[in-house]
Design a protein around this motif. Structure first.
Motif, short mmCIF file in Angstrom:
data_model
loop_
_atom_site.label_atom_id
_atom_site.label_comp_id
_atom_site.label_asym_id
_atom_site.label_seq_id
_atom_site.Cartn_x
_atom_site.Cartn_y
_atom_site.Cartn_z
N SER A 160 0.87 -1.15 -0.03
CA SER A 160 0.12 -0.01 0.15
C SER A 160 0.63 1.17 -0.14
O SER A 160 0.56 2.25 -0.54
N ARG A 161 2.14 1.25 0.53
CA ARG A 161 2.98 2.33 0.49
C ARG A 161 3.45 2.61 -0.79
O ARG A 161 3.51 3.71 -1.37
N ILE A 162 3.76 1.38 -1.68
CA ILE A 162 4.06 1.60 -3.09
C ILE A 162 3.02 2.19 -3.88
O ILE A 162 3.32 3.10 -4.38
N ARG A 163 1.79 1.74 -3.55
CA ARG A 163 0.65 2.34 -4.51
C ARG A 163 0.44 3.81 -4.09
O ARG A 163 0.15 4.56 -4.79
N MET A 164 0.53 4.20 -2.70
CA MET A 164 0.23 5.46 -2.23
C MET A 164 1.49 6.28 -2.89
O MET A 164 1.32 7.48 -3.48
N ALA A 165 2.42 5.95 -3.03
CA ALA A 165 3.65 6.59 -3.80
C ALA A 165 3.49 7.20 -5.03
O ALA A 165 3.41 8.25 -5.47
N PHE A 166 2.97 5.97 -5.75
CA PHE A 166 2.66 6.02 -7.15
C PHE A 166 1.73 7.02 -7.52
O PHE A 166 1.49 7.51 -8.52
N ALA A 167 0.54 6.83 -6.73
CA ALA A 167 -0.61 7.54 -6.61
C ALA A 167 -0.38 9.20 -6.52
O ALA A 167 -0.90 10.05 -7.41
N LYS A 168 0.67 9.50 -5.72
CA LYS A 168 1.12 10.72 -5.61
C LYS A 168 1.84 11.41 -6.73
O LYS A 168 1.46 12.49 -7.26
N LEU A 169 2.63 10.23 -7.25
CA LEU A 169 3.60 10.66 -8.52
C LEU A 169 2.44 11.26 -9.44
O LEU A 169 2.66 12.16 -10.55
N ARG A 170 1.48 9.98 -10.03
CA ARG A 170 0.57 10.09 -10.91
C ARG A 170 -0.10 11.48 -10.66
O ARG A 170 -0.50 12.04 -11.63
N ALA A 171 -0.80 11.66 -9.52
CA ALA A 171 -1.44 13.23 -9.18
C ALA A 171 -0.65 14.12 -9.84
O ALA A 171 -1.19 15.25 -10.29
N ALA A 172 0.72 14.36 -9.42
CA ALA A 172 1.47 15.44 -9.78
C ALA A 172 1.61 15.44 -11.34
O ALA A 172 1.49 16.52 -11.56
N LEU A 173 1.32 14.38 -11.98
CA LEU A 173 1.55 14.68 -13.50
C LEU A 173 0.16 15.01 -14.07
O LEU A 173 0.02 15.75 -14.90
N ASP A 174 -0.67 14.44 -13.48
CA ASP A 174 -2.07 14.76 -13.93
C ASP A 174 -2.45 16.23 -13.76
O ASP A 174 -3.30 17.02 -14.49
N ASP A 175 -1.98 16.98 -12.67
CA ASP A 175 -1.96 18.35 -12.21
C ASP A 175 -1.90 19.19 -13.47
O ASP A 175 -2.37 20.08 -14.02
N ARG A 176 -0.53 18.46 -14.08
CA ARG A 176 0.03 19.15 -15.17
C ARG A 176 -0.84 19.30 -16.42
O ARG A 176 -1.13 20.07 -17.13
N LEU A 177 -1.19 18.10 -16.61
CA LEU A 177 -2.22 17.65 -17.75
C LEU A 177 -3.49 18.72 -17.60
O LEU A 177 -3.91 19.24 -18.70
#
Ligand SMILES: [Zn+2]
Ligand SMILES: [Zn+2]
Lengths: 182, 226
Positions: A160-177
């Motif tokens: 779940s830590r891995i998933r949370m980390a990737f969810a945060k990174l994904r969110a950072a990229l989606d903000d840009r989009l």
């Protein structure tokens, strides 16, 4: 960094390469030292990695990633073949059964640079336990199940830590989009 | 038709970091060959690794040894071979060749495409081809389940990755077509059934023998090598 590598590819520019070398050599060597038996072995693998950067600069595709990611993958592949008895299977983009990417967008190089910068910032903002997990995984080359054992954590917690980390990174990229579409 | 069941973050992270054993890696890499979406995810994970490496602090000792390293590097560069030249991205290489069913790296592992394989009977119309890896941890095989027929109901002693390459199957968790990856662990009890119309060919990777419900199957299991 990307323009330095481009100069290496285009002109065999030694000065540009020296700048790249002085930045990456200590980092790649530290990466190798996590697995190598001594500092000489780490030095040798670092030299091989940087030699590949010098020779293969023309194969770097700025649309598909940034320089540090590219150098990481070269170092990773050399470390795997030096210290693992099994292989790391890889797909082949030239294979007739390979399913190509969807239609590329207008300026992929620009986008990929923006993404890399976003990711870099997002990485700094990760909670330390998530960042540590990614660090262990990338640099010590241990699987998430081994990390769970080593840190004495339930496997579910690590996952779940891995998933949370990737969810945060994904969110950072989606903000840009979303900003782009505004 | 696009892929619906993808590689998990944890597996993709292990693949990106180089820690994933060969058997699991074969399933992940073959999925990646069929799935542009997961290749984008992989690219981002590698970018994250690069960013971490970039942010690594260099110690004074490391900084001091860079001069010597650079001198050694220059000596190597003086005797280096000709550099690689950029590959032109063209589709001409794939033209005139028949489309393959099994993508790389899987095709090389089994020694050919679907039409050229030597299948071994498993009984009830099912066939398999064991695949050798060097990880000493996983058991890898290509499976062919006849259209409309079930794989016997089982649970898993450990993890099971199933990647569909032709046809499709469904089980308690959903439907899986070409490129879809099912990631099952010991908590799942399922009975995959191949859909009508076409035999289902899939890559199956396990790290512990399947536990079949049928007593007969448990008895002949060692003979079949499943
Ligand atoms: Zn996918
Ligand atoms: Zn199963």
């Amino acid at each position: 960094m990307s323009h330095l590598l481009a100069a290496v590819a285009r002109d065999r520019d030694k000065e540009a390469f020296e700048t790249l070398f002085r930045h990456y050599a200590p980092r790649v060597k530290a990466y190798m030292a996590r697995q190598a038996r001594d500092s000489q072995a780490a030095e040798e693998l670092m030299q091989e990695t940087m030699m590949a950067v010098w020779n293969k600069a023309a194969l770097f595709d700025p649309e598909r990633g940034n320089v540090s990611a590219w150098i990481f993958t070269i170092a990773r592949n050399l470390r795997v073949s030096a210290y693992r008895k099994d292989r790391r299977p890889e797909f082949d983009p030239q294979d007739p059964a390979f399913v190509p990417d969807d239609v590329p967008s207008a300026d992929e190089e620009y986008q990929s640079r923006q993404e890399a910068e976003r990711l870099r910032i997002a990485m700094q903002d990760l909670p330390s336990e998530q960042r540590e997990l990614l660090q262990l995984s990338f640099f010590n080359e241990v699987s998430h199940s081994t990390i769970a054992k080593d840190l004495n954590l339930p496997l579910g917690t690590v996952k779940s830590r891995i998933r949370m980390a990737f969810a945060k990174l994904r969110a950072a990229l989606d903000d840009r989009l979303m900003e782009d579409h505004r | 038709m696009s892929v619906r069941h993808h590689v998990s973050d944890e597996l993709l992270l292990d693949y990106a970091s180089g820690s994933l054993s060969e058997g699991w890696g074969l399933a992940v890499a073959t999925h990646l060959a069929l799935c542009p979406e997961c290749r984008v995810r992989l690219g981002r994970i590698e970018a994250a690794a690069g960013a971490l490496m970039d942010a690594d602090d260099v110690t004074d000792a490391q900084a001091a040894s860079v001069d010597a390293s650079w001198a050694a590097m220059q000596a190597r560069m003086a005797e280096a071979d000709a550099p690689a030249t950029a590959k032109t991205r063209s589709s001409t290489q794939t033209m005139g060749r028949p489309a393959a069913i099994l993508p790389e790296p899987l095709r090389s592992y089994v020694g050919g495409d679907v039409g050229e394989l030597k299948w071994k009977a498993l009984g009830r119309g099912a066939y398999h081809i064991p695949i050798r890896t060097n990880d000493g941890e996983t058991s890898v095989r290509l499976l062919r389940i006849p259209a409309g027929k079930p794989v016997p109901e089982h649970t898993h002693g450990g993890r099971e990755l199933t990647l569909v390459l032709a046809g499709s199957f469904h089980d308690e968790t959903g439907r899986f077509g070409r490129g879809d990856l099912e990631d099952a662990d010991s908590s799942l009890e399922h009975q995959p059934i191949a859909d009508e119309g076409e035999d289902c060919i899939c890559l199956a990777v396990t790290d512990a023998p399947l536990k079949f419900k049928s007593r007969l199957l448990r008895i002949i299991q060692p003979v079949l090598g499943i």
